[in-house]
Design an enzyme around this catalytic site. Structure first.
Site, short mmCIF file in Angstrom:
data_model
loop_
_atom_site.label_atom_id
_atom_site.label_comp_id
_atom_site.label_asym_id
_atom_site.label_seq_id
_atom_site.Cartn_x
_atom_site.Cartn_y
_atom_site.Cartn_z
CG HIS A 98 -0.40 0.15 2.51
ND1 HIS A 98 0.45 -0.78 3.07
CD2 HIS A 98 -0.51 1.15 3.44
CE1 HIS A 98 0.82 -0.37 4.28
NE2 HIS A 98 0.25 0.80 4.51
CG HIS A 122 0.02 4.49 4.57
ND1 HIS A 122 -0.69 3.76 5.50
CD2 HIS A 122 -0.85 5.40 4.06
CE1 HIS A 122 -1.94 4.21 5.55
NE2 HIS A 122 -2.06 5.20 4.68
CG ASP A 148 5.00 3.21 7.23
OD1 ASP A 148 4.04 3.66 6.56
OD2 ASP A 148 4.87 2.26 8.03
CG HIS A 149 4.27 0.29 4.12
ND1 HIS A 149 4.18 -1.02 4.53
CD2 HIS A 149 3.87 1.05 5.17
CE1 HIS A 149 3.71 -1.04 5.77
NE2 HIS A 149 3.53 0.20 6.19
CG HIS A 172 -3.83 0.24 6.88
ND1 HIS A 172 -3.74 0.84 8.12
CD2 HIS A 172 -2.70 0.60 6.22
CE1 HIS A 172 -2.60 1.53 8.19
NE2 HIS A 172 -1.96 1.39 7.05
CG ASP A 222 0.87 -1.05 7.77
OD1 ASP A 222 1.79 -1.84 8.05
OD2 ASP A 222 1.03 0.18 7.68
CG HIS A 247 4.23 -1.36 11.46
ND1 HIS A 247 5.00 -0.23 11.61
CD2 HIS A 247 3.51 -1.18 10.33
CE1 HIS A 247 4.74 0.61 10.62
NE2 HIS A 247 3.85 0.06 9.81
FE FE Z 1 2.94 1.01 8.01
ZN ZN Z 2 0.13 1.81 6.47
#
Ligand code: FE
Ligand code: ZN
Length: 276
Positions: free
Chosen positions: A58, A60, A62-63, A120, A149, A187
């Site tokens: 996805h 985001h 942080d990915h 999410h 996530d 995570h």
């Molecule tokens: Fe994340």
């Molecule tokens: Zn995420």
């Protein structure tokens, strides 16, 4: 030619609690959700691995934040495949995927089925690698799930975009996978998820045993993942919205005599977790 080994899947820690997964055979490597390039480049160099592709769950930051730098540092001018959800903006994505798509990768030899798992984010996908019998070297690769996530050990992702009904349907896709499927979450949220799960189900003995084991792992600075689908069915309240104890806890927190669906149960405990 260098001989391949069985597939290995290693977490590369990033930021405060992300895991970037590296799937490799001793010389070729796939990277899942590189939020940051630097630790991945270092890992590939230290282990003398050649990057052959990137899988994204996805959009985001942080990915995906490390995709561009990772490609420019490792591709030697070749175009590497970058897989990701068709419904989201993924930089460098040249293989947009939808539910039911199959991803075949030559090196490291691997195969994934794409699951659309909104909740999410709306476009979120997961990659499921079924158990695979391999001749050289002879072995059976276990089934594996890269779930981004959507699912965490004893928890699930926050509902930033989707509805509880969508998240419940997405988790039901995971619940239908073989129990021995290894679940590679992105995570390390396990200990705080377990604290919440015990508030929901204080008498769940599997959960109490898992709490002790997970605390030991973290005390030794080890990851608590991968977990398995079977383990999540026993310890994850969001995978247990049909269980009497979880339904009772959800009714109590929602101050309702009854809730009319498993999705309504999920909605109640997700809202509780957001405040926990
Ligand atoms: Fe994340
Ligand atoms: Zn995420």
């Amino acid at each position: 030619m260098v001989k391949s080994t069985a597939l290995q899947v290693w977490p590369i820690p990033a930021f405060s609690d992300n895991y970037i997964w590296c799937i490799h055979d001793g010389h070729s490597a796939l990277i899942v959700d590189p939020g940051d390039a630097a630790p991945v480049i270092q890992y590939l160099q230290e282990n003398q691995l050649q990057l052959t592709g990137i899988l994204i769950t996805h959009y985001h930051a942080d990915h995906i934040g490390g995709i561009a730098d990772l490609l420019s540092a490792t591709s030697n001018g070749h175009t590497l495949p970058v897989y990701g959800p068709v419904a989201e903006e993924i930089p460098g994505c040249n293989h947009p995927l939808i539910q039911g798509d199959e991803v075949h990768i030559a090196a490291p030899a691997s195969y994934f089925q794409v699951l659309e798992v909104p909740g999410h984010t709306l476009g979120h996908i997961a990659y499921f690698a079924p158990a695979l019998e391999v001749k050289d070297p002879p072995r059976v690769e276990p089934p594996r799930l890269f779930c981004g996530d959507t699912l965490f050990a004893s928890g699930c992702g926050r509902l930033f975009e989707g509805t509880p009904t969508q998240m419940h349907a997405s988790l039901a896709k995971f619940a239908a996978l073989p129990g021995n499927t290894l679940v590679y979450c992105t995570h390390e949220y396990t200990l705080s998820n377990i604290r919440f799960a015990i508030a929901v189900e204080p008498n769940n003995t599997d959960l109490i045993a898992w709490a002790k084991h997970a605390a030991d792992l973290r005390a030794a600075h080890l990851p608590t993942v991968p977990t398995t689908i079977a383990q999540e069915m026993k310890t994850n309240p969001f995978m247990r919205c049909d269980q009497p104890a979880v339904i009772a806890a959800a009714c109590k927190i929602a101050q309702r005599p009854a809730l009319d669906s498993a999705a309504a149960v999920l909605a109640a405990i997700r809202a509780w977790k957001d405040q926990f």
